[in-house]
Design an enzyme around this catalytic site. Structure first.
Site, short mmCIF file in Angstrom:
data_model
loop_
_atom_site.label_atom_id
_atom_site.label_comp_id
_atom_site.label_asym_id
_atom_site.label_seq_id
_atom_site.Cartn_x
_atom_site.Cartn_y
_atom_site.Cartn_z
CD GLU A 149 -2.96 -1.26 2.27
OE1 GLU A 149 -2.73 -0.68 3.33
OE2 GLU A 149 -4.02 -1.88 2.03
CG ASP A 206 -7.47 -5.63 4.97
OD1 ASP A 206 -7.02 -5.76 6.12
OD2 ASP A 206 -7.43 -4.56 4.33
CD GLU A 248 -9.84 -1.10 8.14
OE1 GLU A 248 -8.89 -1.65 8.73
OE2 GLU A 248 -9.75 -0.61 7.00
O1 GCW Z 1 -7.13 -2.98 6.53
C1 GCW Z 1 -6.19 -2.18 5.93
C2 GCW Z 1 -6.47 -0.81 6.42
C3 GCW Z 1 -5.29 0.12 6.35
C4 GCW Z 1 -4.11 -0.55 7.05
C5 GCW Z 1 -3.82 -1.85 6.33
C6 GCW Z 1 -2.67 -2.62 6.97
C7 GCW Z 1 -2.37 0.43 8.36
O2 GCW Z 1 -7.56 -0.29 5.70
O3 GCW Z 1 -5.65 1.32 6.99
O4 GCW Z 1 -2.98 0.28 7.12
O5 GCW Z 1 -4.93 -2.68 6.35
O6 GCW Z 1 -2.97 -3.57 7.68
O7 GCW Z 1 -1.53 -2.29 6.76
#
Ligand code: GCW
Length: 647
Positions: free
Chosen positions: A261, A340, A368
């Site tokens: 990312e 995720d 989240e």
């Molecule tokens: O779930 C996603 C999140 C990001 C996060 C990423 C990760 C810290 O939306 O905000 O970044 O995972 O785990 O690195």
């Protein structure tokens, strides 16, 4: 309630200990912490005690963190080989309350199943323009930093350490794994801030870890490269790490999100993730530190038209070939599911694929994707299922046993909110995480009862039973009214709250559901799909591959099926979607109704906050129900067999 809510350590939770004579034998900072706890509980110290806590004269087999508890001849004794064990023994007595004193007990030995029990904060120093002070934080600001600076008053961090230690957590990573420009400096010229936090956590046996940016040699060291095999880069990390240990001798180590990312990583230099992790492991090794290297590596710039790329495959494809190459103090930190932190995911196949690597399993206490601490969602049943899951055959190791090599990590759900976690009932998730990391076989319902007993010590049975009923199955309730049958996402892009069925469907993030007029789901089979099922050992490779054997709750994670497909439950997919969404929203309303009967039995501040959150949960659950049902009704044209209102 005025000020900060005491969470699961209100003064009343110490009443049993506080009314007993207590003797504490031993030396060291953690033993002094116990003495201070005993004094603040009000216990008179005594040489003929009701409770004796001592470090064993000759260490036995309890290890650094274990303890033995017994009661005979009117004395409850806790013995440990080392101070940390005695501290955990003390908190065990607190948990037991009167039960620690009212009858004889044979000797019980307690040892944590996992050595590393860690909470990771996604706290930023500088308020990030997109993610704010705490990335994915739903409980206010950071406990550590406020608008660019370390908080002047860190007393609350000490209270936090106490809460963590009381449920068995022994490590905290203080900053976000997305390490931005300001936060990168915590490693060097702002290291004093990390040391100040470490000083507050240390009396409770908690070590500090730091997320670092892989490009630090460039960002902070003025080097032209961050190539992990370049000698000047390696020297920079070695020297920088030595300085960290001069300042924080018990520093735990680094956490790294690389090539993920947008974060920098070894790929830029044509190096592998083992090269990157090992470089940091080598810098930490002389000091006894570890690097937690995250396996969350995938292509977030995918073309949605490209059906050959499957995000679920990414961690395994990147890391399984590297098994055996990581140094001993490099821990590969794997998210528990392949995508995720969705409400329902299968267990990540990476966990079965790397027997020659130390693995830590990462889960998300911050909600989240599970209601953002506005919805009641007790996550321990999900975590427990995952920790008990056996990826090989029934006689293979459970996930928890594999994680013994590296530990269990939760992304923190805590902030500077007076209730710590926004929703007061979300405190239970942090508590349960600590307890499961200590004892992964523990029953989530028993942990919930324990948490209720500590947090609401004066609760009449009616309140206890109501809380239990509201929370125990709340994960399933949430699952019912959100994305169906394991397909995931369907959340509003960006903030990830509330429904948006096609929100991610034509984006680059690799999180698709492929709904059309005929059906829905992601074909991840070997026969006709992305082949992801082939990353599992048997029996799962075949179970997930097979339409008949795949568990219903994961059907759309593994298969694309017509709306009329009949589930193992006997219902069709489309009718299941309608039924679960009506049921889920009804259950949310029932949760609110049941609280309205008992809310007056708790502190008015707690009651007000819980009511406000429950109103939002009910509103949001209806929104989810109506959007999901309407979407699938319009796509499929199939009416609800029960003829309920769909828009
Ligand atoms: O779930 C996603 C999140 C990001 C996060 C990423 C990760 C810290 O939306 O905000 O970044 O995972 O785990 O690195």
């Amino acid at each position: 309630m005025t000020g900060i809510h005491p969470a699961w350590l209100p003064a009343e939770a110490f009443r049993a200990v506080g009314s007993r004579r207590v003797a504490v034998h031993g030396d060291g900072e953690l033993v002094d912490t116990i003495r201070a706890e005993v004094a603040s509980a009000g216990s008179p110290s005594s040489s003929s005690p009701d409770l004796a806590l001592s470090i064993a004269a000759t260490p036995g087999s309890l290890g650094d963190e274990g303890f033995a508890l017994a009661r005979s001849d009117g004395v409850t004794t806790v013995v440990a080989d080392a101070p940390a064990g005695l501290l955990y023994g003390f908190f065990h007595v607190v948990r037991l309350g009167e039960a620690a004193f009212n009858a004889d007990r044979p000797v019980e030995e307690h040892r944590p199943a996992l050595r590393r029990r860690m909470v990771e904060h996604w706290d930023n120093v500088h308020v990030n323009p997109v993610m704010g002070q705490v990335e994915r934080g739903y409980a206010g600001g950071s406990l550590f930093w406020e608008r660019g600076a370390l908080r002047a008053d860190l007393r609350r961090v000490r209270d936090y350490a106490r809460l963590l230690a009381s449920c068995g957590i022994n490590a905290v990573a203080v900053n976000n794994v997305n390490v931005h420009a300001t936060e990168a400096h915590l490693l060097t010229d702002r290291l004093g801030e990390v040391a100040a936090i470490a000083a507050e956590l240390r009396p409770y046996g908690i070590r500090v870890h730091l997320s670092v940016n892989f490009a630090s040699p460039i960002m902070l060291g003025g080097l032209a490269t961050a190539d992990p095999l370049d000698p000047s880069v390696r020297e920079w990390w070695a020297a920088t790490t030595s300085r960290v240990y001069e300042t924080i001798p018990d520093f735990g180590g680094y956490v790294v999100k690389a090539d993920s990312e947008g974060q920098p990583g070894p790929f830029a230099y044509g190096r592998s993730h083992a090269d990157g992790a090992n470089m940091l492991a080598d810098a930490l090794a002389p000091h006894g530190g570890v690097v937690h290297w995250r396996a969350f590596v995938y292509n977030h710039r995918q073309d949605w038209r490209d059906r050959s790329t499957d995000r679920a495959r990414a961690a395994y494809d990147h890391f399984a070939p590297l098994d055996g190459q990581f140094h001993d103090n490099a821990i590969l930190q794997v998210k528990h599911g392949p995508i995720d932190f969705q409400t329902r995911e299968p267990v990540s196949p990476v966990i079965a694929a790397m027997p020659g690597t130390r693995l830590a399993v990462e889960l998300q206490a911050t909600q989240e994707y599970t209601g953002q601490q506005r919805h009641v969602c007790y996550l321990a049943p999900m975590w427990s299922e995952m920790l008990r899951f056996r990826l090989h055959a029934d006689d293979g190791p459970a996930v928890a046993a594999i994680a013994e090599s590296g530990g269990l990590v939760a992304v923190s759900n805590v902030g500077d909110d007076p209730f710590w976690t926004g929703h007061p009932l979300a405190q239970a998730n942090l508590y349960a995480f600590g307890r499961l990391a200590w004892a992964p076989d523990a029953d989530p319902l028993a942990i919930l009862d324990e948490w209720i007993g500590l947090t609401f010590p004066a609760a009449p049975p009616q309140l206890r039973q109501t809380l239990r009923a509201m929370m125990d199955d709340s994960w399933h309730t949430y699952e019912k009214y959100t994305a169906p049958l394991g397909v995931g996402f369907m959340v509003r892009p960006g903030h990830h709250y509330g429904p948006d069925v096609d929100g991610y469907e034509y984006t680059s993030w690799g999180t698709y559901h492929f709904a059309d007029r005929d059906g829905v789901g992601v074909d991840r089979t070997r026969a006709t799909g992305t082949g992801f099922t082939g990353q599992y050992p048997q029996p799962w490779a075949d179970v997930y591959e097979s339409l008949d054997q795949c568990p219903d709750e994961l059907l759309l994670f593994f298969h694309h099926v017509p709306y009329g497909h009949v589930l193992r439950s006997g219902s069709t997919v489309i009718q299941h979607i309608y039924d679960t969404h009506f049921d889920g929203a009804d259950e949310a309303a029932r949760i609110r109704d049941s609280w309205s009967v008992v809310g007056h039995l708790v502190d008015p501040g707690v009651d007000a906050r819980v009511r406000e959150r429950l109103d939002e949960q009910v509103r949001s659950a209806e929104e989810w129900r109506d959007q999901i049902n309407t979407y699938f009704f319009r796509k499929s044209g199939v009416p609800d067999a029960k003829n309920r209102r769909i828009y």
